[in-house]
Scaffold this active site. Structure first.
Site, PDB file in Angstrom:
ATOM      1  N   TYR A  70      -6.791   3.948 -18.458  1.00 27.82           N
ATOM      2  CA  TYR A  70      -6.144   5.222 -18.128  1.00 27.82           C
ATOM      3  C   TYR A  70      -7.248   6.260 -17.933  1.00 27.82           C
ATOM      4  CZ  TYR A  70      -3.058   9.270 -18.463  1.00 27.82           C
ATOM      5  OH  TYR A  70      -2.370  10.432 -18.202  1.00 27.82           O
ATOM      6  N   ARG A  91       3.519   1.623   4.880  1.00 30.72           N
ATOM      7  CA  ARG A  91       4.513   2.399   5.634  1.00 30.72           C
ATOM      8  C   ARG A  91       3.943   3.773   5.922  1.00 30.72           C
ATOM      9  NH1 ARG A  91       5.532   5.992   1.629  1.00 30.72           N
ATOM     10  NH2 ARG A  91       5.445   5.149  -0.472  1.00 30.72           N
TER      11      ARG A  91
END
Ligand code: ADP
Length: 446
Positions: A202, A291
């Protein structure tokens, strides 16, 4: 070139695709749910077909209904927009099985990049640097503990099928890991029907920087520069800029070269985005979107390219007809995503729009399907408008955005315009000094 394209989407993105079609002399077919009979994309399309009741599952995600609509109207290709079926490999396969063209990459590439573990291993093999983490799926809690000890806390557990920030949990210590493991898997199962998870370090102060790619069917792959999408709430983008205030043209070129070479070897086609976290001068890949993205207009504004037109040309088998050295960037662009939400609590605010007055003037673009008297339905995404400004410099784009936000009038529903006004006035934002965690502190996003 195609004569007719069906647009399998709604809202501003359906209009965006429709506009490109009209400029290219291609007829458009809109599809809509019963809740969207009065929607702008239906009004502006050459033809429209009702494909089901309001719930997205029964309409915009209803694959047989959409394919049937294409077949009965004689459309030759389907543009999926973003969201809904745009990253559904089974849909792309179904489109091809009916001798229609899916305006996007191959079903195989959609499937590979849709699984984020496969995406990461594939990109690593192609020489793209990754965020440190588990080599693949975490097979057990013990496995998760081992990886976390190796890469050091804090760690992030992420869903392999993830999207929209769901199925993602931080563990800051060994004590927090059990809960993070359980919650991430449960959330992933509920959201995606798949509880496979993996682990990443993280990062405490990264920026989200992504690269827009175009690839034709003849081996040409170019990048259209980077977008900085670090301003996020709950891992969802709120405001985007092109280019990033944090990186230099030389860094852009180097990242672009790594990414375009990787996608050339991969054999990718059509538009796509590689997403990276950037911290301490290093880029690390997190995922690829196969996309068109919501934030594509900022890349269009600095490059002068119509990305939807390019997607359609590529799908029709045309060559890009230009290389990387022909792409030039000019100025700076910013996009504010305006949602029908309370700007403080972020509670959705659907309902009837009474007044709608979009801003205009030099360097201002509004992508929206709203109009006065339109009722924003409660069934779909809350994005109602994208306000984009372009300037010769970042300062000019900011000044224009502030000016445009004050001109923008939407009454009857609540919008996030006031939130954007606050961000645009903030000295840290103006200095370009922010990371992915900045907005949560600023706007309270937990
Ligand atoms: P999704 O597909 O659900 O959107 P992503 O992998 O694209 O998930 O991550 C969404 C956002 O979550 C990123 O833009 C970033 O803000 C944050 N994020 C993802 N991975 C990490 C990480 N390893 N460390 C810190 N933040 C992360």
């Amino acid at each position: 070139m195609f004569n007719k394209i069906l647009i399998a989407n709604r809202g501003e993105i359906a209009l965006r695709v429709l506009r490109a079609c009209r400029e290219m002399g291609i007829a458009s077919v809109a599809v809509h749910s019963t809740a969207d009979a009065e929607a702008m994309h239906v009004r502006l399309a050459d033809e429209s077909v009702c494909i089901g009741p309001p719930s997205a599952r029964d309409s915009y995600l209803n694959m047989p209904a959409i394919i049937s609509a294409a077949l009965v109207t004689g459309a030759e290709a389907i543009h999926p927009g973003y969201g809904f079926l745009s990253e559904n490999a089974a849909f792309a396969e179904m489109v091809e099985a009916h001798k229609l063209v899916f305006i996007g990459p191959s079903p195989l590439h959609i499937r590979m990049m849709g699984d984020k573990i496969t995406a990461k291993t594939t990109m690593a093999e192609l020489g793209v640097p990754l965020v440190p983490g588990s080599p693949g799926e975490l097979v057990s809690l013990e496995d998760a503990r081992d990886v976390a000890e190796r890469i050091k806390y804090p760690v992030l557990i992420k869903a392999a099928a993830g999207g929209g920030g769901r199925g993602m949990k931080v563990a800051r210590s060994r004590e927090e890991l059990d809960a993070a493991w359980r919650e991430a898997r449960a959330e992933a199962l509920a959201a995606f029907g798949n509880n496979a998870v993996y682990m990443e370090k993280y990062l405490d102060k990264p920026r989200h920087i992504e690269l827009q790619i175009l690839a034709d069917n003849h081996g040409e792959v170019v990048h259209i520069g980077e977008r900085d999408c670090s301003l996020q709430r709950r891992h969802q983008k709120v405001l985007e800029e092109a280019g990033s205030p944090a990186i230099s043209p030389a860094q852009r070129d180097a990242l672009g070269q790594t990414a375009t070479q990787a996608l050339k070897r991969f054999g990718y086609r059509n538009a796509g985005t590689l997403e990276f976290l950037y911290q301490d001068g290093q880029f690390a890949f997190i995922e690829m979107n196969t996309r068109l993205q919501v934030e594509h207009p900022v890349s269009e504004m600095i490059s002068g390219l119509d990305l939807v037109r390019e997607q359609i040309r590529i799908a029709a088998g045309e060559r890009l007809g230009y290389g990387q050295s022909d792409i030039h960037f000019s100025g700076h662009a910013i996009e504010c995503r305006i949602n029908a939400e309370d700007p403080d609590s972020f509670a959705p605010s659907p309902g009837k729009v009474v007044m709608f007055h979009p801003p205009g003037g030099l360097g201002v673009r509004v992508d929206s399907a709203l109009y006065a008297g339109y009722s924003v339905p409660p069934y779909y995404d809350s994005l109602i408008a994208k306000l984009i400004t372009h300037g010769r410099t970042r300062g000019e784009a900011i000044a224009r955005m502030r000016r445009a936000l004050t001109e923008f009038v939407v009454t009857g529903i609540k919008t996030t315009i006031p939130l954007h006004q606050k961000i645009l006035e903030n000295p840290e934002f103006v200095a370009g000094d922010y990371t992915i965690h900045w907005l949560e502190r600023f706007a309270g996003g937990k």
